[in-house]
Enzyme design. Structure first.
Site, PDB file in Angstrom:
ATOM      1  N   GLU A  91     -17.434   5.443  -1.783  1.00  0.00           N
ATOM      2  CA  GLU A  91     -16.405   6.399  -2.150  1.00  0.00           C
ATOM      3  C   GLU A  91     -15.408   6.493  -1.012  1.00  0.00           C
ATOM      4  O   GLU A  91     -15.786   6.501   0.153  1.00  0.00           O
ATOM      5  CB  GLU A  91     -17.037   7.768  -2.360  1.00  0.00           C
ATOM      6  N   CYS A 111     -26.163   5.166   4.619  1.00  0.00           N
ATOM      7  CA  CYS A 111     -26.203   5.355   6.069  1.00  0.00           C
ATOM      8  C   CYS A 111     -27.655   5.504   6.519  1.00  0.00           C
ATOM      9  O   CYS A 111     -28.475   6.081   5.809  1.00  0.00           O
ATOM     10  CB  CYS A 111     -25.411   6.601   6.463  1.00  0.00           C
ATOM     11  N   CYS A 115     -28.871  12.286   8.834  1.00  0.00           N
ATOM     12  CA  CYS A 115     -28.497  13.673   9.142  1.00  0.00           C
ATOM     13  C   CYS A 115     -28.893  14.575   7.957  1.00  0.00           C
ATOM     14  O   CYS A 115     -28.629  14.245   6.803  1.00  0.00           O
ATOM     15  CB  CYS A 115     -26.997  13.779   9.390  1.00  0.00           C
ATOM     16  N   CYS A 118     -26.351  15.927   5.184  1.00  0.00           N
ATOM     17  CA  CYS A 118     -25.405  14.955   4.640  1.00  0.00           C
ATOM     18  C   CYS A 118     -25.940  14.296   3.380  1.00  0.00           C
ATOM     19  O   CYS A 118     -27.048  13.771   3.358  1.00  0.00           O
ATOM     20  CB  CYS A 118     -25.097  13.906   5.697  1.00  0.00           C
ATOM     21  N   CYS A 335     -16.451  16.918   2.933  1.00  0.00           N
ATOM     22  CA  CYS A 335     -17.259  16.255   3.950  1.00  0.00           C
ATOM     23  C   CYS A 335     -18.755  16.339   3.653  1.00  0.00           C
ATOM     24  O   CYS A 335     -19.269  17.374   3.284  1.00  0.00           O
ATOM     25  CB  CYS A 335     -16.985  16.903   5.293  1.00  0.00           C
TER      26      CYS A 335
HETATM   27  S1  SF4 Z   1     -23.214  12.589   8.642  1.00  0.00           S
HETATM   28 FE1  SF4 Z   1     -24.034  11.269   7.013  1.00  0.00          FE
HETATM   29  S2  SF4 Z   1     -22.737   9.452   7.036  1.00  0.00           S
HETATM   30 FE2  SF4 Z   1     -22.414  10.533   9.001  1.00  0.00          FE
HETATM   31  S3  SF4 Z   1     -23.899   9.599  10.403  1.00  0.00           S
HETATM   32 FE3  SF4 Z   1     -24.920  11.387   9.516  1.00  0.00          FE
HETATM   33  S4  SF4 Z   1     -26.041  10.543   7.752  1.00  0.00           S
HETATM   34 FE4  SF4 Z   1     -24.509   9.025   8.339  1.00  0.00          FE
END
Ligand code: SF4
Length: 348
Positions: A91, A111, A115, A118, A335
């Site tokens: 995206e 990813c 995190c 996220c 975000c």
């Molecule tokens: S915020 Fe999401 S996209 Fe960014 S590094 Fe952490 S897990 Fe990866």
């Protein structure tokens, strides 16, 4: 599979030309055709010799990602799905503020950083994007904007940890910054990292590229940060901050520290004060990001009052702090909300 010409840096083109006994100046002509004239076929490159054109066509493709889906939010934010040759998608989000257009660029499908706040993290890492796929998002976004509007600001804050895909990041930046081609200004490109300390140092030592740096911080102590960001285990907060402190910044350059406000987790006054102390001595600005509620994640949005209070503590102590306005929320483009629903979800 033939490589994509759109992912070749000027150096790579020169090397290829030299191996094929062709004049080096053709690199500049190719760049002009691809990025200034927007040409997408070898045939149109009329100032290149026929022999060179057919050799290029035999060895390269010119492929843009395709536009799989595009949604425009009530506030004008455009979220679109870029689909690559293998059917994988990312995206991308295009934000418009008056006549400034900013693209949130992805560097990976999914990813690996995990995190906790996220949405992308829930996919795990599916694969890295190559340089042509990173640049392709920018070209596609420019196409969506049309010829009268110019995309000037890029934030590498989409899916993925840019420094985990280091070589492709560098190659894509070389292409984007090339003054004979797309000619982006390094001051208008921000690379946002979860804090891979070694890569930050390495990036600063690169001679071929530069960009503004943003650190996704989100915790003010080693323990607090580690709970939200597993990457902190190997990249200790103290080392990360010390590394930032040592970076030789240019005049007027600041490092942006992003700090997500999660109700009752990171939005308390004590953390705000600790944040000020932590960033003491760094040319920093803080971007506060109120969490966007997501049914897949176990956090709550902070109250408007808490957000204001947190910001006031920072600014009251002389730390520049802005609050990111949540945009495009109705299409899931804010975000941390990037996760393609069409994607097969894998785990870390
Ligand atoms: S915020 Fe999401 S996209 Fe960014 S590094 Fe952490 S897990 Fe990866």
């Amino acid at each position: 599979v033939k490589p994509n010409l759109l992912g070749q840096t000027e150096d790579q083109l020169r090397q290829w030309l030299s191996v094929h006994k062709k004049p080096g100046f053709a690199a500049q002509q190719i760049i002009d055709w691809l990025y200034v004239k927007g040409c997408r076929s070898f045939e149109e490159m009329s100032n290149l010799s026929k022999a060179l054109r057919s050799e290029l066509a035999a060895q390269f493709t010119i492929d843009l990602p395709s536009l799989a889906l595009s949604q425009t939010s009530r506030d004008g934010t455009v979220k679109f799905l870029c689909e690559f040759g293998d059917g994988k998608q990312v995206e991308s989000v295009l934000l418009t503020h008056e006549d400034h257009h900013t693209l949130c660029v992805s560097t990976q499908v999914g990813c690996a950083m995990g995190c906790k706040f996220c949405r992308t993290a829930t996919m795990g890492l599916v694969r890295h994007l190559d340089a042509s796929e990173i640049v392709g998002q920018v070209l596609l976004a420019q196409q969506i904007l049309g010829p009268d509007k110019r995309l000037r600001n890029l934030v590498f804050m989409g899916m993925g940890e840019p420094f985990h895909n280091y070589d492709n990041l560098i190659r894509s930046l070389e292409i984007l910054l090339n003054p004979k081609g797309l000619d982006y200004s390094w001051r208008r490109i921000t690379v946002s990292t979860s804090g891979l300390t070694e890569a930050i140092v390495r990036f600063w030592e690169e001679t071929s590229v530069k960009a503004m740096l943003a650190i996704s911080l989100n915790g003010v102590t080693q323990e607090a940060r580690q709970l939200l960001m597993p990457v902190t285990k190997k990249n200790h907060l103290e080392d990360l901050i010390e590394t930032c402190r040592q970076l030789p910044l240019e005049k007027r350059q600041r490092i942006t520290f992003e700090y997500i406000l999660l109700a009752d987790v990171t939005d308390d006054a004590k953390s705000a004060k600790q944040l000020v102390a932590l960033l003491n001595g760094i040319k920093a600005k803080v971007n506060l990001i109120p969490f966007n509620p997501d049914p897949a994640l176990p956090f709550k949005a902070p109250s408007a009052e808490k957000v204001r209070e947190f910001q006031n503590i920072l600014t009251g102590r002389g730390l520049l702090a802005t609050v990111r306005k949540s945009r495009g929320q109705d299409v899931g483009a804010a975000c941390g909300q990037l996760a393609s629903e069409n994607q097969t979800v894998t785990s870390n």
